[in-house]
Design a protein around this motif. Structure first.
Motif, PDB file in Angstrom:
ATOM      1  N   GLU A 109      17.387  26.474  26.693  1.00  0.00           N
ATOM      2  CA  GLU A 109      17.170  25.295  27.523  1.00  0.00           C
ATOM      3  C   GLU A 109      16.468  25.682  28.826  1.00  0.00           C
ATOM      4  OE1 GLU A 109      20.906  23.240  27.254  1.00  0.00           O
ATOM      5  OE2 GLU A 109      20.131  21.728  28.635  1.00  0.00           O
ATOM      6  N   ALA A 110      16.919  26.774  29.409  1.00  0.00           N
ATOM      7  CA  ALA A 110      16.305  27.210  30.658  1.00  0.00           C
ATOM      8  C   ALA A 110      14.818  27.476  30.457  1.00  0.00           C
ATOM      9  CB  ALA A 110      16.993  28.469  31.165  1.00  0.00           C
ATOM     10  N   ALA A 111      14.502  28.148  29.349  1.00  0.00           N
ATOM     11  CA  ALA A 111      13.099  28.478  29.083  1.00  0.00           C
ATOM     12  C   ALA A 111      12.283  27.218  28.857  1.00  0.00           C
ATOM     13  CB  ALA A 111      12.996  29.399  27.879  1.00  0.00           C
ATOM     14  N   THR A 112      12.787  26.324  27.989  1.00  0.00           N
ATOM     15  CA  THR A 112      11.988  25.143  27.669  1.00  0.00           C
ATOM     16  C   THR A 112      11.859  24.218  28.872  1.00  0.00           C
ATOM     17  OG1 THR A 112      13.959  24.146  26.732  1.00  0.00           O
ATOM     18  CG2 THR A 112      12.385  25.087  25.191  1.00  0.00           C
ATOM     19  N   SER A 113      12.917  24.109  29.661  1.00  0.00           N
ATOM     20  CA  SER A 113      12.789  23.194  30.788  1.00  0.00           C
ATOM     21  C   SER A 113      11.794  23.733  31.810  1.00  0.00           C
ATOM     22  CB  SER A 113      14.143  22.912  31.439  1.00  0.00           C
ATOM     23  OG  SER A 113      14.573  24.035  32.140  1.00  0.00           O
ATOM     24  N   SER A 114      11.749  25.053  31.955  1.00  0.00           N
ATOM     25  CA  SER A 114      10.765  25.568  32.910  1.00  0.00           C
ATOM     26  C   SER A 114       9.351  25.407  32.362  1.00  0.00           C
ATOM     27  CB  SER A 114      11.071  27.014  33.280  1.00  0.00           C
ATOM     28  OG  SER A 114      10.540  27.878  32.325  1.00  0.00           O
ATOM     29  N   ILE A 115       9.189  25.489  31.048  1.00  0.00           N
ATOM     30  CA  ILE A 115       7.863  25.240  30.470  1.00  0.00           C
ATOM     31  C   ILE A 115       7.483  23.785  30.688  1.00  0.00           C
ATOM     32  CG2 ILE A 115       6.579  25.103  28.301  1.00  0.00           C
ATOM     33  CD1 ILE A 115       8.196  27.494  27.333  1.00  0.00           C
ATOM     34  N   SER A 116       8.453  22.906  30.510  1.00  0.00           N
ATOM     35  CA  SER A 116       8.198  21.488  30.674  1.00  0.00           C
ATOM     36  C   SER A 116       7.735  21.174  32.099  1.00  0.00           C
ATOM     37  CB  SER A 116       9.463  20.727  30.309  1.00  0.00           C
ATOM     38  OG  SER A 116       9.384  19.428  30.748  1.00  0.00           O
ATOM     39  N   VAL A 117       8.445  21.746  33.072  1.00  0.00           N
ATOM     40  CA  VAL A 117       8.044  21.530  34.470  1.00  0.00           C
ATOM     41  C   VAL A 117       6.636  22.054  34.696  1.00  0.00           C
ATOM     42  CG1 VAL A 117       8.497  22.215  36.849  1.00  0.00           C
ATOM     43  CG2 VAL A 117      10.386  21.604  35.352  1.00  0.00           C
ATOM     44  N   SER A 118       6.406  23.232  34.157  1.00  0.00           N
ATOM     45  CA  SER A 118       5.116  23.861  34.360  1.00  0.00           C
ATOM     46  C   SER A 118       3.984  23.046  33.727  1.00  0.00           C
ATOM     47  CB  SER A 118       5.197  25.268  33.805  1.00  0.00           C
ATOM     48  OG  SER A 118       3.959  25.755  33.513  1.00  0.00           O
ATOM     49  N   LEU A 119       4.252  22.446  32.562  1.00  0.00           N
ATOM     50  CA  LEU A 119       3.229  21.614  31.912  1.00  0.00           C
ATOM     51  C   LEU A 119       2.907  20.399  32.761  1.00  0.00           C
ATOM     52  CD1 LEU A 119       4.307  21.553  28.153  1.00  0.00           C
ATOM     53  CD2 LEU A 119       2.266  22.602  29.120  1.00  0.00           C
ATOM     54  N   LYS A 120       3.958  19.798  33.309  1.00  0.00           N
ATOM     55  CA  LYS A 120       3.753  18.595  34.118  1.00  0.00           C
ATOM     56  C   LYS A 120       2.927  18.915  35.364  1.00  0.00           C
ATOM     57  CE  LYS A 120       7.856  16.241  32.503  1.00  0.00           C
ATOM     58  NZ  LYS A 120       9.284  16.029  32.758  1.00  0.00           N
ATOM     59  N   THR A 121       3.143  20.085  35.902  1.00  0.00           N
ATOM     60  CA  THR A 121       2.352  20.475  37.070  1.00  0.00           C
ATOM     61  C   THR A 121       0.927  20.777  36.647  1.00  0.00           C
ATOM     62  OG1 THR A 121       4.354  21.610  37.701  1.00  0.00           O
ATOM     63  CG2 THR A 121       2.453  21.900  39.113  1.00  0.00           C
ATOM     64  N   GLN A 122       0.824  21.464  35.522  1.00  0.00           N
ATOM     65  CA  GLN A 122      -0.496  21.905  35.099  1.00  0.00           C
ATOM     66  C   GLN A 122      -1.420  20.744  34.767  1.00  0.00           C
ATOM     67  OE1 GLN A 122      -0.786  23.978  31.370  1.00  0.00           O
ATOM     68  NE2 GLN A 122      -2.973  23.617  31.544  1.00  0.00           N
ATOM     69  N   ILE A 123      -0.878  19.690  34.203  1.00  0.00           N
ATOM     70  CA  ILE A 123      -1.723  18.580  33.780  1.00  0.00           C
ATOM     71  C   ILE A 123      -2.401  17.944  34.986  1.00  0.00           C
ATOM     72  CG2 ILE A 123      -0.022  16.726  33.805  1.00  0.00           C
ATOM     73  CD1 ILE A 123      -1.220  15.896  31.060  1.00  0.00           C
ATOM     74  N   ILE A 124      -1.786  18.103  36.153  1.00  0.00           N
ATOM     75  CA  ILE A 124      -2.428  17.568  37.359  1.00  0.00           C
ATOM     76  C   ILE A 124      -3.265  18.640  38.045  1.00  0.00           C
ATOM     77  CG2 ILE A 124      -1.896  16.857  39.717  1.00  0.00           C
ATOM     78  CD1 ILE A 124       0.321  15.101  38.307  1.00  0.00           C
ATOM     79  N   ASN A 125      -2.713  19.824  38.137  1.00  0.00           N
ATOM     80  CA  ASN A 125      -3.416  20.873  38.875  1.00  0.00           C
ATOM     81  C   ASN A 125      -4.664  21.367  38.167  1.00  0.00           C
ATOM     82  OD1 ASN A 125      -1.173  20.616  40.385  1.00  0.00           O
ATOM     83  ND2 ASN A 125      -0.600  22.750  40.347  1.00  0.00           N
ATOM     84  N   ARG A 126      -4.498  21.739  36.904  1.00  0.00           N
ATOM     85  CA  ARG A 126      -5.620  22.339  36.202  1.00  0.00           C
ATOM     86  C   ARG A 126      -5.653  21.782  34.801  1.00  0.00           C
ATOM     87  NH1 ARG A 126      -2.196  26.384  37.819  1.00  0.00           N
ATOM     88  NH2 ARG A 126      -1.678  26.531  35.633  1.00  0.00           N
ATOM     89  N   SER A 127      -6.018  20.522  34.686  1.00  0.00           N
ATOM     90  CA  SER A 127      -5.863  19.871  33.395  1.00  0.00           C
ATOM     91  C   SER A 127      -6.862  20.393  32.375  1.00  0.00           C
ATOM     92  CB  SER A 127      -5.970  18.369  33.536  1.00  0.00           C
ATOM     93  OG  SER A 127      -7.307  17.983  33.478  1.00  0.00           O
ATOM     94  N   TYR A 128      -7.847  21.178  32.806  1.00  0.00           N
ATOM     95  CA  TYR A 128      -8.794  21.706  31.832  1.00  0.00           C
ATOM     96  C   TYR A 128      -8.308  23.004  31.194  1.00  0.00           C
ATOM     97  CZ  TYR A 128     -12.005  18.086  32.967  1.00  0.00           C
ATOM     98  OH  TYR A 128     -12.570  16.850  33.109  1.00  0.00           O
ATOM     99  N   ASP A 129      -7.248  23.579  31.718  1.00  0.00           N
ATOM    100  CA  ASP A 129      -6.683  24.762  31.090  1.00  0.00           C
ATOM    101  C   ASP A 129      -6.021  24.359  29.777  1.00  0.00           C
ATOM    102  OD1 ASP A 129      -7.525  26.064  33.242  1.00  0.00           O
ATOM    103  OD2 ASP A 129      -5.563  26.546  34.064  1.00  0.00           O
ATOM    104  N   GLU A 130      -5.975  25.296  28.847  1.00  0.00           N
ATOM    105  CA  GLU A 130      -5.423  24.943  27.546  1.00  0.00           C
ATOM    106  C   GLU A 130      -4.153  25.730  27.287  1.00  0.00           C
ATOM    107  OE1 GLU A 130      -8.475  25.056  24.587  1.00  0.00           O
ATOM    108  OE2 GLU A 130      -9.837  23.907  25.860  1.00  0.00           O
ATOM    109  N   VAL A 131      -3.228  25.084  26.611  1.00  0.00           N
ATOM    110  CA  VAL A 131      -1.961  25.738  26.317  1.00  0.00           C
ATOM    111  C   VAL A 131      -1.588  25.570  24.853  1.00  0.00           C
ATOM    112  CG1 VAL A 131      -0.920  25.520  28.595  1.00  0.00           C
ATOM    113  CG2 VAL A 131      -0.659  23.675  26.964  1.00  0.00           C
ATOM    114  N   ALA A 132      -0.735  26.498  24.392  1.00  0.00           N
ATOM    115  CA  ALA A 132      -0.113  26.344  23.089  1.00  0.00           C
ATOM    116  C   ALA A 132       1.346  26.742  23.280  1.00  0.00           C
ATOM    117  CB  ALA A 132      -0.780  27.239  22.068  1.00  0.00           C
ATOM    118  N   ILE A 133       2.224  26.111  22.512  1.00  0.00           N
ATOM    119  CA  ILE A 133       3.632  26.481  22.584  1.00  0.00           C
ATOM    120  C   ILE A 133       4.033  26.994  21.213  1.00  0.00           C
ATOM    121  CG2 ILE A 133       5.967  25.681  23.073  1.00  0.00           C
ATOM    122  CD1 ILE A 133       4.584  23.339  24.583  1.00  0.00           C
ATOM    123  N   CYS A 134       4.632  28.148  21.220  1.00  0.00           N
ATOM    124  CA  CYS A 134       4.904  28.806  19.950  1.00  0.00           C
ATOM    125  C   CYS A 134       6.322  29.385  19.993  1.00  0.00           C
ATOM    126  CB  CYS A 134       3.839  29.894  19.774  1.00  0.00           C
ATOM    127  SG  CYS A 134       4.047  30.886  18.337  1.00  0.00           S
TER     128      CYS A 134
END
Lengths: 626, 686
Positions: A57-82
């Motif tokens: 949970e700790a890992a996924t929630s921090s990824i979730s926060v990071s995604l939400k930030t990233q979509i605004i900060n650097r929305s052209y960066d690409e991610v994959a979750i594996c």
């Protein structure tokens, strides 16, 4: 742009060459590689609100926060979750124990979308149903889920070249010894192949970072296995632990802030003297950030629309092509200029920066400012030797406390500018102020208003006594913001904007509250020392029996105007009743009323009262819905 | 507009001692008149010259005296004749008496307006004040000046004095100058301002040529905390005077139409991007914001409900060391915080804070919301402005500071980390030191050159001058920049001349050379402003030379032009040879040429099928060879090419056969996003 300190083999010539090239990758490709073994679920760690959550949970929630930030900060960066160590498998190579999480309308490695974030927020419930957890490295088999995971991640990062994209794998795990339950030669073999896999990836320009999760009583031991995988040695190993914890925090506490790639705005020539002219690049380091571009949509279909502009002659109504000429009415005549002539007028100097001389810093007043400053940094790209001259001048200006005055013959905005040398300021976490010069636009005499003298009269202005100044000084000492830095506040309006945008995009029920950091520190101001200092100053300046409201003319004035407004409103309500408005409107008799009579209606209904009579009537009719 | 009209009397000394600067005086006065013709068409202006050979004024007729004062123009609404009159001021032969001129000017004002127009009456005195004033019939000069000042106050007049003091005329009687300064000082302490100017450039900037009535941006409490509040007014201190917005001209109206406005209306129409034929009414539009690749529509009503709405007010956050706020963080034009006028306690409060801050070298950080309903807050810094004049209260300058989001953390290499070839050696550093020290614009004890407060905007000056010239002769060329204003755009030759040795030393110490490894940079050549120095052409020539070199090296590989019958097959065969990137490019080029010739040679679309085949083949190869731009650019060019020759049917034909740009999705190297890929080739010119 930073010179790689490890690059000891490059000779100086190469180093110089490198210096020219913008080496920043334009975007980042990131694969979140999350260990999903049962151990990640069974161990837990305290979260912010003191509740225990599982490592997963700790890992996924921090990824979730990071995604939400990233979509605004650097929305052209690409991610994959594996995920790895899973029951199900889903990946290109069909490797066991590896599951690439994705949503429709999106490639595996792609820009984050609202849907991805939304689905990922539900990963806790989805995971057991759809993916399932299972150890992937078991004795007796030669399955190696970690190996598979790295391979899958590398495959995801295959797209794009390392020149244009920064490729990273971020590995979340709490297992410091993944091959712990395997013995003998098999273990060695598995370890060797896994490390080789990681090396291969790194050789392809992919960097692997580890975010270890550990229980408070059981530290994650990097040296057991991962140090080899990451290629850590000696000092690096010691630093790693401290950094890892910090990095985890960093992911969570990121400010939503649109990132800008370092990019020069313009290359300019700085003409110094005696035919010496050097090459400078300008950068926009401080600029007000806006919430981002607005795309106009059709509210019915939500599809984008474009605006088309057309010009009409207001005399004949004829459609015109782009107008060739401009005019200014002067002495009741129309004086014509072509667009070229207008730019010719503005071109009072060549498009260069021309040094006029130097002045002591004290000549630069606080009101000599119009727009954000521009940073200039030298470049040897075309004129070799520019940097050397620049550094020499920079040092002299710093030492002699002088700034340069120059004329910047910008074609749209020719301007007198001040160049202020700024020394580099470093902190342990990096560069705070880069070395270089800041170019500040100086106002012209027409831009400065003599406001101070606007209200002066013959009387001498009151001056404070020593005591009053003294008590003000003691207040200054009390309310001292030590280590204040200009960018310590986030813009509350912008943060709210991003929060609202996120809530609407993800269909969240409530709009998260954004803390307004710009409000005064209530606690600080409530300290007895501060209150005492404030009280003293108040008594010292205003006197003992001072009441806030009663001595000012300003408030009287405003109350006067508000009284007047109230009287008008009262009168209007009274008079309003004397007319049968709907009937007047139906019979078209409104135009027979006077303007002040019409205003009764407007006043009562809080409509604007400005404009010609026809405008008033049409406003009334619109209001009645006719 | 008429309510705000200003009445102005210009009092200009034209005696022999002023002849040297009169050309500049003429310029600045003309500029003033020209601006009034645009911004204050209803303002009224009178002109009085003193030190003239002749005498012509009402007072000399009525009471006698007041010799050598000539009323060039009675107070009346500005017109072209005013500009002409100011353009050629008479050169006088007598010594001017500025006190006489002030009295004459006041007399004109009083006769014309009586008690009305309070506060909108202004006298503008331009003098060098080196000649003695006459002794009054009774009392001392000092008394007389005091009476004049009292009268001015009573009638609500203001006066601006511009005193020209070039350093050369120090051969004048020091005593007279001191006396005059004292008298002018008496005047200026009351209801007027006085500036000294040392050179022609500053003279052009010294006169306020445009009169703007300031408006407050905020009136109300400045909250130190809930315990103590100070009543303040906030004004703009600096505000850029913009280039006048020119209207677009329409020549469609018949020349006989005297009342034609010749204006152009702009009309906006909104069309759906997917379906350009559908027009969307403006009220049906909705704002969309990007969230990742998606656009989230948000109506203004939704925003209204949730957006950030701070309370109006100014709040103190705290004080900090002035050194914590670096100068380059100032974001915008500057405001001025003054205590509420007439409120002694507020003035004292502001004053004591300002003086304490100045003493301790501190600044205050404040949070401002100027208006109710404002949707953002402003964080800024207050710096003390302790007044040097006895009758002007202390105040604060306010500068806006950036938020965390506004600062971009770009990293730059440390100077110390740069290779040693880029570091100046001791001798070079010394040369730079000397230059910085000697090229001095603010010599100790001397006068600051180009102070912001006295430097006019050269581009604006040039505009108004062109306007005046054009009004007389519509075919007049744009005038060259004024010689006096060249002191702003170029270094002062005199200063350079004085420091020839220092500059030569500097030039000898540093060596600059063109980078030999530089590849041709077409961009830079384009960026050169027209009329720039010859060095630009040098670079361009070098660029061309390199171009030529590249071509010669390419001649070795010959590409056969493509045939007519099996064009596509030939093309594919050639592409598969994969010699070198050059080869591929050449083959692509020959294919493009072929397509152009096919299009050009088409009659009623008979070659279109062939064009389509070729395009499809080209597109495929471009994707294979990772050259999407080659195809995209070409398709755009082809489109333009067709439009120029009015071959519209081709675009439609291609569109109906789905030939489109190579999008990013297809090929990561492409710069064309998916959405645009379909649209672009179909774009039609209106």
């Amino acid at each position: 742009m930073d010179i790689d300190p490890d690059d000891v083999f490059g000779d100086e010539d190469d180093l110089e060459n490198e210096f020219y090239q913008e080496r920043d990758a334009t975007k980042e490709f990131l694969v979140y590689l999350v260990d999903a073994s049962p151990k990640m679920f069974s161990t837990s760690c305290p979260s912010e609100d003191q509740k225990y959550v599982s490592h997963f949970e700790a890992a996924t929630s921090s990824i979730s926060v990071s995604l939400k930030t990233q979509i605004i900060n650097r929305s052209y960066d690409e991610v994959a979750i594996c995920f790895f160590n899973t029951k199900e498998k889903k990946n290109l190579q069909d490797l066991t124990g590896v599951y690439v999480f994705n949503v429709p309308e999106r490639e595996d490695l792609d820009r984050p979308t609202a849907r991805l974030i939304k689905e990922f927020d539900r990963i806790q419930e989805l995971f057991s149903k759809q993916i399932g957890s299972k150890y992937g490295i078991l004795p007796g088999t030669r399955d190696n889920s970690l190996y598979n995971a790295l391979w899958a991640a590398q495959a995801l990062l295959r797209k794009g070249s390392t020149k244009t994209a920064d490729k990273r794998i971020l590995l979340f795990t709490n297992e410091d010894d993944p091959f712990g339950n395997i013995k003998g030669v098999t273990k060695l073999d598995l370890m060797r192949t896994t490390i080789q896999r990681a090396k291969d990836a790194q050789d392809l320009g992919i960097s692997i970072e580890l975010l270890p999760l550990s229980k408070p009583d059981d530290d994650f031991n990097v040296s057991t296995f991962y140090a080899d995988l990451l290629g850590l040695e000696g000092n690096n190993l010691a630093d790693f632990k401290a950094l890892a914890a910090e990095r985890f925090e960093d992911i969570k506490d990121q400010l939503r802030k649109r990132m800008f790639r370092k990019r020069k705005v313009r290359r300019i020539n700085f003409i110094i003297a005696g035919g010496k002219s050097i090459e400078l690049n300008t950068y926009a380091v401080v600029r007000p950030t806006n919430p981002g571009n607005i795309t106009w949509l059709d509210s019915v279909t939500n599809l984008p629309i474009k605006a088309e502009r057309s010009f009409f002659c207001s005399d004949t109504g004829a459609l015109l092509q782009d107008p060739p000429k401009y005019f200014q009415t002067y002495k009741s005549e129309n004086i014509m200029f072509t667009a070229d002539e207008v730019s010719e007028i503005k071109r009072v100097s060549t498009g260069h920066l021309r040094l006029l001389g130097f002045k002591p810093l004290s000549c630069l007043k606080d009101y000599h400012n119009l727009r954000p400053s521009t940073f200039v940094f030298p470049s040897d790209e075309e004129v070799v030797g520019s940097t050397c001259i620049f550094i020499a001048l920079h040092r002299s200006m710093l030492r002699l406390k002088r700034f340069a005055v120059a004329f910047y013959g910008n074609s749209t905005h020719p301007q007198l500018v001040a160049l202020i040398a700024q020394d580099e300021i470093m902190s342990p976490s990096g560069q705070i102020e880069p070395p270089g010069m800041h170019m500040i636009n100086l106002p012209y005499s027409d831009d400065i208003r003599p406001i101070e003298e606007f209200h002066t009269d013959t009387n001498l202005a009151p001056r404070p006594s020593e005591d009053q100044i003294q008590s003000a000084s003691s207040l200054l000492k009390r309310i001292d913001l030590k280590n204040f830095s200009v960018c310590q506040f986030a813009n509350p309006a912008l943060q709210k904007h991003y929060a609202v945008l996120q809530a609407l995009a993800l269909d969240e029920d409530e709009i998260p509250d954004v803390k307004d950091e710009t409000l005064p520190d209530e606690e600080g101001f409530a300290r007895p020392g501060v209150i005492k200092a404030l009280e003293e100053l108040r008594i010292c300046v205003y006197g003992e029996n001072y009441k806030q409201e009663d001595d000012t003319m300003g408030s009287q004035k405003t109350s006067e105007t508000s009284n007047k407004r109230k009287a008008i409103a009262d009168n209007a309500t009274k008079e309003y009743a004397n007319y049968d408005w709907p009937k007047l409107a139906d019979n078209g008799q409104l135009k027979e009323l006077t303007v002040s009579e019409l205003k009764y209606y407007l006043n009562v209904h809080n409509l604007p009262v400005a404009g010609k009579k026809e405008a008033l009537i049409s406003r009334i009719l619109t209001h009645m819905g006719k | 507009m008429a309510r705000n009209k200003e009445s102005l009397v210009l009092l200009i000394e034209v005696g022999p001692s002023m002849h040297g600067v009169l050309p500049e005086v003429e310029k600045v006065c003309c500029l003033l008149a020209e601006k009034k013709l645009i911004y204050g068409k209803y303002d009224e202006v009178g002109v009085v010259a003193f030190g003239t050979t002749d005498t012509k004024n009402d007072l000399t007729v009525e009471v006698g005296g007041y010799e050598n004062v000539t009323v060039l123009r009675d107070i009346k609404v500005v017109d072209g004749a005013l500009v002409d009159a100011l353009h050629q001021l008479p050169r006088g032969s007598a010594c001017g008496d500025f006190l006489d001129a002030i009295v004459v000017g006041m007399d004109m004002m009083i006769k014309k307006y009586k008690e009305t127009n309070k506060g909108k009456k202004r006298l503008c005195l331009i003098t060098n004040a080196v000649t003695p004033t006459r002794h009054p019939y009774e009392g001392t000069k000092e008394d007389q000046v005091k009476t004049v000042a009292a009268q001015m106050m009573a009638h609500g007049m203001k006066m601006d004095c511009v005193v020209v003091r070039a350093q050369k005329d120090w051969d004048v009687d020091k005593k007279i100058v001191e006396e005059n300064d004292f008298l002018l000082g008496l005047l200026s302490n009351k209801s007027s301002s006085k500036v000294y100017v040392g050179n022609a450039t500053a003279l052009l900037g010294a006169l306020r040529t445009r009169n703007i009535t300031p408006v407050t941006t905020y009136r109300g409490d400045f909250e130190l905390s809930s315990i103590m509040k100070i009543k303040v007014w906030v004004y703009k201190k600096t505000c850029e005077e913009k280039f006048p917005t020119l209207k677009k001209y329409s020549d469609k109206a018949p020349p006989t139409d005297k009342f034609a406005s010749h204006e152009i209306k702009v009309d906006y129409e909104y069309r759906s991007i997917e379906d350009p034929k559908r027009v969307v009414p403006p009220e049906q539009r909705i704002k969309g914001y990007r969230y990742g690749p998606q656009v989230v529509p948000i109506s203004s009503a939704e925003w209204e409900a949730v957006k950030f709405k701070p309370e109006k007010g100014l709040k103190l956050l705290g004080f900090t060391d002035a050194s914590n706020i670096m100068r380059h963080y100032y974001m915008k034009d500057v405001n001025l915080f003054i205590a509420e006028p007439g409120n002694t306690k507020a003035i004292l409060a502001i004053s004591s804070l300002a003086r304490a801050m100045k003493e301790m070298n501190k600044v205050a950080i404040v949070r401002c919301v100027w208006r109710q309903g404002q949707t953002n807050v402003v964080i800024g810094v207050l710096t003390p402005n302790v007044s040097a004049k006895d009758n002007v209260p202390d105040s604060f300058y306010f500068n806006v500071l950036p938020f965390a989001e506004d600062v971009r953390e770009f990293q730059f290499p440390s100077f110390s980390n740069l290779p040693s070839s880029m570091q100046p050696n001791e001798q070079q550093q010394e040369a730079a030191d000397k230059l910085v020290q000697m090229l001095d614009l603010a010599p100790a004890g001397g006068e600051e050159v180009l102070p912001s407060d006295l430097t006019p905007n050269p581009a604006l000056e040039r505009f108004y001058r062109s306007l005046e010239l054009r009004s007389k002769d519509p075919s007049a060329n744009i005038p060259q920049i004024d010689e006096t204003l060249k002191r702003i755009t170029e270094p002062d030759p005199e200063l350079l001349h004085q420091n020839t040795a220092v500059i030569e030393e500097f030039c000898r110490s540093f060596e600059l050379k063109e980078n030999p490894k530089l590849k041709k940079s077409s961009r830079r050549i384009r960026e050169k402003p027209t009329g720039s120095s010859e060095e630009g052409e040098g670079v361009a020539a070098a660029g061309q030379a390199m171009d030529a070199a590249e071509y010669t090296s390419e001649v070795e590989v010959e590409v056969k032009p493509l045939g007519d019958s099996n064009t596509v097959q030939e093309f594919e065969a050639m592409m598969s040879r994969r010699d070198s990137p050059n080869w591929v490019r050449k083959v692509l080029k020959s294919m493009k040429d072929k397509i152009y010739s096919l299009v050009e040679g088409s009659f009623e679309g008979d070659t279109y099928q062939k064009v389509l085949e070729c395009l499809v083949a080209l597109r495929k190869s471009c994707i294979c060879k990772l050259e999407p731009d080659q195809f995209n650019d070409f398709l755009c060019h082809l489109n333009e090419f067709c439009q120029k020759r009015h071959i519209d049917s081709l675009s439609d034909f291609l569109a109906s056969n789905n030939v489109m740009l190579i999008s990013k999705n297809k090929e990561p190297e492409s710069n064309v996003p998916e959405t645009e890929a379909r649209v672009l080739p179909l774009k039609e010119e209106p």
